[in-house]
Design a protein around this motif. Structure first.
Motif, mmCIF file in Angstrom:
data_model
loop_
_atom_site.group_PDB
_atom_site.id
_atom_site.type_symbol
_atom_site.label_atom_id
_atom_site.label_comp_id
_atom_site.label_asym_id
_atom_site.label_seq_id
_atom_site.Cartn_x
_atom_site.Cartn_y
_atom_site.Cartn_z
ATOM 1 N N VAL A 1 0.571 -1.242 0.038
ATOM 2 C CA VAL A 1 0.005 0.210 0.072
ATOM 3 C C VAL A 1 1.154 1.280 -0.110
ATOM 4 C CG1 VAL A 1 -1.759 1.268 1.394
ATOM 5 C CG2 VAL A 1 -1.578 -1.161 1.337
ATOM 6 N N LEU A 2 0.288 2.322 -1.164
ATOM 7 C CA LEU A 2 1.417 3.283 -0.174
ATOM 8 C C LEU A 2 0.827 4.456 -0.155
ATOM 9 C CD1 LEU A 2 3.667 5.428 -2.674
ATOM 10 C CD2 LEU A 2 1.351 6.167 -4.004
ATOM 11 N N GLY A 3 1.205 5.559 0.862
ATOM 12 C CA GLY A 3 0.800 6.097 1.456
ATOM 13 C C GLY A 3 0.949 7.359 1.161
ATOM 14 N N ARG A 4 0.477 8.676 0.325
ATOM 15 C CA ARG A 4 0.599 9.835 -0.021
ATOM 16 C C ARG A 4 0.023 10.668 0.776
ATOM 17 N NH1 ARG A 4 1.192 9.604 -6.557
ATOM 18 N NH2 ARG A 4 3.188 9.473 -5.775
ATOM 19 N N ARG A 5 0.862 11.871 0.546
ATOM 20 C CA ARG A 5 0.263 13.185 1.431
ATOM 21 C C ARG A 5 -0.483 13.961 0.917
ATOM 22 N NH1 ARG A 5 5.264 15.758 4.295
ATOM 23 N NH2 ARG A 5 5.622 15.875 1.841
ATOM 24 N N ASN A 6 -1.771 14.883 1.099
ATOM 25 C CA ASN A 6 -2.400 15.585 0.740
ATOM 26 C C ASN A 6 -2.115 17.078 0.683
ATOM 27 O OD1 ASN A 6 -4.345 13.702 -0.987
ATOM 28 N ND2 ASN A 6 -5.038 13.006 1.567
ATOM 29 N N ILE A 7 -2.748 18.049 0.444
ATOM 30 C CA ILE A 7 -2.693 18.912 0.718
ATOM 31 C C ILE A 7 -2.963 20.119 1.862
ATOM 32 C CG2 ILE A 7 -4.032 19.692 -0.765
ATOM 33 C CD1 ILE A 7 -2.109 22.760 -1.920
ATOM 34 N N ASN A 8 -3.973 19.045 2.109
ATOM 35 C CA ASN A 8 -4.527 19.575 3.479
ATOM 36 C C ASN A 8 -3.431 19.147 4.963
ATOM 37 O OD1 ASN A 8 -5.567 16.872 3.198
ATOM 38 N ND2 ASN A 8 -7.634 17.200 3.895
ATOM 39 N N GLY A 9 -2.777 17.769 4.673
ATOM 40 C CA GLY A 9 -1.541 17.368 5.242
ATOM 41 C C GLY A 9 -1.737 15.973 5.955
ATOM 42 N N THR A 10 -3.412 15.754 4.906
ATOM 43 C CA THR A 10 -3.358 13.885 5.749
ATOM 44 C C THR A 10 -3.270 12.868 4.486
ATOM 45 O OG1 THR A 10 -5.598 14.240 4.087
ATOM 46 C CG2 THR A 10 -5.785 14.761 6.190
ATOM 47 N N TRP A 11 -3.774 11.569 4.584
ATOM 48 C CA TRP A 11 -3.026 11.050 3.888
ATOM 49 C C TRP A 11 -3.658 10.341 3.247
ATOM 50 C CZ3 TRP A 11 2.930 10.616 3.047
ATOM 51 C CH2 TRP A 11 3.202 11.239 4.204
ATOM 52 N N THR A 12 -3.572 9.653 1.817
ATOM 53 C CA THR A 12 -4.329 8.804 0.785
ATOM 54 C C THR A 12 -3.358 7.942 0.892
ATOM 55 O OG1 THR A 12 -5.169 10.758 -0.701
ATOM 56 C CG2 THR A 12 -5.179 8.395 -1.391
ATOM 57 N N ALA A 13 -4.410 6.358 0.950
ATOM 58 C CA ALA A 13 -4.566 4.651 0.793
ATOM 59 C C ALA A 13 -4.412 3.955 -1.075
ATOM 60 C CB ALA A 13 -4.530 4.038 2.305
ATOM 61 N N ASP B 1 -7.266 10.015 4.590
ATOM 62 C CA ASP B 1 -8.958 9.946 4.148
ATOM 63 C C ASP B 1 -9.370 8.262 3.831
ATOM 64 O OD1 ASP B 1 -8.241 12.170 3.751
ATOM 65 O OD2 ASP B 1 -7.551 11.798 1.282
ATOM 66 N N ARG B 2 -10.976 8.636 4.395
ATOM 67 C CA ARG B 2 -11.347 6.978 4.590
ATOM 68 C C ARG B 2 -12.505 6.978 2.797
ATOM 69 N NH1 ARG B 2 -9.732 4.984 9.385
ATOM 70 N NH2 ARG B 2 -9.209 6.578 10.549
ATOM 71 N N PRO B 3 -12.503 5.807 2.767
ATOM 72 C CA PRO B 3 -12.581 5.329 1.382
ATOM 73 C C PRO B 3 -13.276 5.969 0.999
ATOM 74 C CG PRO B 3 -11.851 3.631 2.797
ATOM 75 C CD PRO B 3 -11.806 4.022 2.983
ATOM 76 N N LYS B 4 -14.757 5.960 -0.186
ATOM 77 C CA LYS B 4 -16.516 6.607 0.069
ATOM 78 C C LYS B 4 -16.780 5.205 -1.216
ATOM 79 C CE LYS B 4 -16.022 11.649 0.191
ATOM 80 N NZ LYS B 4 -15.624 12.731 -0.720
ATOM 81 N N GLU B 5 -15.752 4.490 -1.340
ATOM 82 C CA GLU B 5 -16.422 3.055 -2.678
ATOM 83 C C GLU B 5 -17.462 2.067 -1.273
ATOM 84 O OE1 GLU B 5 -12.564 2.349 -2.397
ATOM 85 O OE2 GLU B 5 -13.399 3.856 -2.841
ATOM 86 N N ALA B 6 -18.224 1.563 -1.597
ATOM 87 C CA ALA B 6 -18.377 0.143 -1.212
ATOM 88 C C ALA B 6 -17.530 -1.246 -1.075
ATOM 89 C CB ALA B 6 -19.884 -0.206 -2.132
ATOM 90 N N ALA B 7 -17.306 -1.722 0.421
ATOM 91 C CA ALA B 7 -17.237 -2.378 0.493
ATOM 92 C C ALA B 7 -16.559 -3.222 -0.239
ATOM 93 C CB ALA B 7 -17.150 -3.235 2.030
ATOM 94 N N GLY B 8 -15.563 -4.106 -0.275
ATOM 95 C CA GLY B 8 -15.612 -5.090 -1.167
ATOM 96 C C GLY B 8 -15.132 -4.964 -2.637
ATOM 97 N N THR B 9 -15.061 -3.727 -3.184
ATOM 98 C CA THR B 9 -14.523 -3.323 -4.473
ATOM 99 C C THR B 9 -13.385 -2.747 -4.970
ATOM 100 O OG1 THR B 9 -15.214 -0.606 -4.161
ATOM 101 C CG2 THR B 9 -16.896 -1.453 -4.647
ATOM 102 N N THR B 10 -12.337 -3.158 -3.280
ATOM 103 C CA THR B 10 -11.040 -2.940 -3.994
ATOM 104 C C THR B 10 -10.282 -3.789 -3.928
ATOM 105 O OG1 THR B 10 -10.385 -2.729 -1.304
ATOM 106 C CG2 THR B 10 -10.901 -0.692 -2.800
ATOM 107 N N GLU C 1 -6.077 2.475 5.045
ATOM 108 C CA GLU C 1 -6.122 3.370 5.493
ATOM 109 C C GLU C 1 -5.477 2.886 6.722
ATOM 110 O OE1 GLU C 1 -8.611 2.732 2.366
ATOM 111 O OE2 GLU C 1 -8.341 1.690 3.810
ATOM 112 N N GLU C 2 -6.167 2.498 8.003
ATOM 113 C CA GLU C 2 -5.136 2.375 8.773
ATOM 114 C C GLU C 2 -4.123 2.754 9.002
ATOM 115 O OE1 GLU C 2 -8.872 0.803 11.864
ATOM 116 O OE2 GLU C 2 -7.201 -0.816 10.698
ATOM 117 N N VAL C 3 -3.747 1.697 8.171
ATOM 118 C CA VAL C 3 -1.844 1.512 8.222
ATOM 119 C C VAL C 3 -1.341 2.848 8.104
ATOM 120 C CG1 VAL C 3 -0.136 -0.043 6.562
ATOM 121 C CG2 VAL C 3 -1.821 -1.403 7.868
ATOM 122 N N VAL C 4 -2.154 2.973 6.449
ATOM 123 C CA VAL C 4 -1.657 4.896 6.168
ATOM 124 C C VAL C 4 -1.235 5.313 7.364
ATOM 125 C CG1 VAL C 4 -1.597 6.308 4.112
ATOM 126 C CG2 VAL C 4 -1.811 4.467 3.541
#
Length: 558
Positions: free
Chosen positions: A278-290, A454-463, A401-404
């Protein structure tokens, strides 16, 4: 997967000042079990008078465990074959921390080529641990990499490899992969890059040719393990030699190998099995995306189920209950020869050496392949990207998301510097203001706060990943970021601590106190690597980071 329900609260309450006691072996010292106290007497609050000291322990018997008063205040021990003493006592928080950190390693990479540091930790559940890992740095020749963009003079490049291996059915396959897989892949990559130099219009080989080189390395390595081993065993014609040659074929292992080219800044992940990157990338607001860089490959993955059924028409049980032929969970793996050998080879191995009977549903092998699925991601060192590689034991406990988010929170208190010799000073890609401990994000960090992800908005199981952390269900843990802590200088150890309970120290102590093989019912072997990318000047070679490493003599793995 069958999950045994587990009440940590009951375990902790019963052994907070006690020990684990196994009644399975006949040679346990009987003077430790002389108390006539029964489980009923404990529950009622009455017991027989005993003149010797007692302590409460957890008795494991007939697949159940219950509280019992055990005679003697001394620890419960057992001496297997009169060679060593084994003791299973409840751990203190300090002892739990020592156990967590026993196999941690951390290395600085001040080469100015996009990687700043990487952290590693392992936590066994099996004995010996069936996981393994490998790291390698290859400084390529200028005549291999060719001229840099816009420059006529050839330049060198760093090829960096990080791998985790999740063994099953024994440790021999994962150990073999630690020794040879990177070399197989590097040879194929070298040949591919050399061939690209014959075309003056190419700066790099095509992406497809690089992916194919990695796949060839995997397939050739598995062919040596599974098929060439039989030939070598026949030529040696001794059972002892056959045991050595066939060991890695008879057990199995998943593999997750990553390849980073410092010139292209491309990070490739080759996945065979259900370990995950899993890649962690920082957003402009200081949070991270997994961002997942791999997909779990099991008998329960829809794409894998479709592939297997297309390859084995007329075999409705090729996948049954999420397992290959109803037995093996990963659909891609090294070794596992009983899912790959022909019937004739399996009969030969059984007759001449130590093979087992063929699987009842075996018709058209191979059913399992070592060919990986390869993904490519452009790393952005200027944004401070990081990547987490881990065997499936971690992903049974934590979401992507928890790991990132946990690594993001760890970075707020442990900034990774581009100049490690200067001490723990934030600079370059990692700055407190950008991470939010100061004025940058408007978010209050620290223990108990929401993870900066950032928490995912897609339905569980789609990733394509597990939709739930099965161990959390098994342990009865409610979701919530308030359970996480930052107590370790090694980012990988930090992840494992929080996977086992984080702030709930009793939970962490209880899960670490469970001895092998009983612990395997509640947690798997764990191997975690965290790779930190960033910009910086070349000021040295790979060196051990003492603060994030166990106190032992260690040398850089790259």
């Amino acid at each position: 997967m069958y999950i045994r329900p587990f009440s940590v609260a009951a375990v902790v309450a019963s052994v907070a000042s006690g020990v684990w006691y196994f009644r399975a072996a006949p040679n346990i010292s009987r003077d430790l079990a002389n108390s006539p106290t029964t489980a009923d007497e404990i529950q009622s609050g009455t017991r027989s008078a005993v003149d010797v000291p007692t302590r409460r322990g957890l008795v494991v018997e007939d697949e159940q465990f219950f509280v019992k008063e055990l005679a003697s205040a001394s620890p419960i021990t057992k001496s297997p074959e009169a060679q060593a003493s084994v003791q299973h006592a409840m751990l203190t928080p300090d002892e739990a921390t020592s156990r967590l950190r026993r196999l941690e390693e951390s290395y600085n990479v001040p080469r100015g080529r996009g990687v700043l540091r990487y952290d590693i930790v392992q936590l066994p559940s099996n004995n010996p641990i069936e996981d393994d890992h490998a790291e390698k740095l290859i400084e390529t020749s200028p005549f291999l990499t060719g001229p840099d963009s816009g420059i006529n003079t050839p330049t060198t490049s760093d090829w960096m490899f990080w791998s985790v291996f999740d063994g099953h059915g024994g440790w021999t396959t994962s150990a073999k992969l630690r020794q040879v897989l990177t070399s197989f892949v590097a040879r194929e990559l070298s040949s591919t890059y050399k061939n690209a130099l014959t075309d003056p219009t190419l700066l790099f080989p095509s992406p497809a040719s690089i992916d194919e080189a990695i796949k060839r390395g995997f397939i050739k390595c598995d062919h040596e393990i599974v098929h060439e081993s039989v030939t070598k065993a026949q030529e040696a014609n001794t059972k002892s030699a056959a045991a050595a040659f066939l060991g890695p074929a008879l057990s199995g292992s998943c593999a997750l190998l990553s390849f980073y080219d410092s010139r292209s800044k491309e990070f490739r992940v080759a996945c065979t099995g259900d370990s995950r990157a899993v890649l962690g990338r920082r957003n402009i607001n200081g949070t991270w995306t997994a961002q997942p860089l791999s997909e779990d490959q099991t008998g329960g993955t829809p794409s894998e189920m479709a592939r297997l059924r297309a390859e084995h028409p007329g075999e409705p049980n090729v996948v049954s209950h999420g397992r290959i032929l109803g037995n093996l969970e990963p659909s891609r793996a090294f070794g596992d020869a009983h899912y790959k050998w022909t019937k004739d080879v399996q009969d030969l191995v059984k007759k001449q050496w130590f093979g087992r009977s063929r699987l009842a549903l075996l018709k058209t092998p191979p059913y399992v392949t070592a060919e990986p699925v390869v993904t490519t991601t452009k790393v952005q060192p200027e944004k401070g990207d990081f990547v987490v590689l881990a065997t499936d034991g971690l992903w049974e406990m934590l979401t992507n998301e928890e790991v990132v988010g946990l690594v993001g929170r760890w970075l707020e208190e442990n900034p990774v510097s581009e100049k490690p010799a200067m001490g723990n000073t934030a600079s370059g890609s990692w700055t407190p203001s950008f991470l939010g401990s100061g004025s940058g994000s408007g978010r209050k960090g620290g223990e108990g706060a929401a993870l900066p992800v950032d928490r995912p908005k897609e339905a569980a199981g789609t990733t394509g990943q597990r939709s739930n952390t099965i161990r959390r269900t098994q342990w009865g843990i409610a979701a919530g970021d308030e359970r996480f802590v930052v107590e370790d200088k090694n980012a990988a150890t930090h992840l494992v601590r929080n996977a086992l309970g984080g702030k709930d120290r009793d939970m962490v102590c209880a899960l670490l106190a469970l001895p092998s093989p009983y612990s395997r019912r509640y947690r798997d072997d764990l191997t975690v690597e965290v790779i930190f990318f960033g910009e910086g000047e070349a000021c040295g070679d790979v060196n051990a980071n003492v603060d994030g490493s166990a106190p032992r003599t260690s040398k850089p793995k790259l």
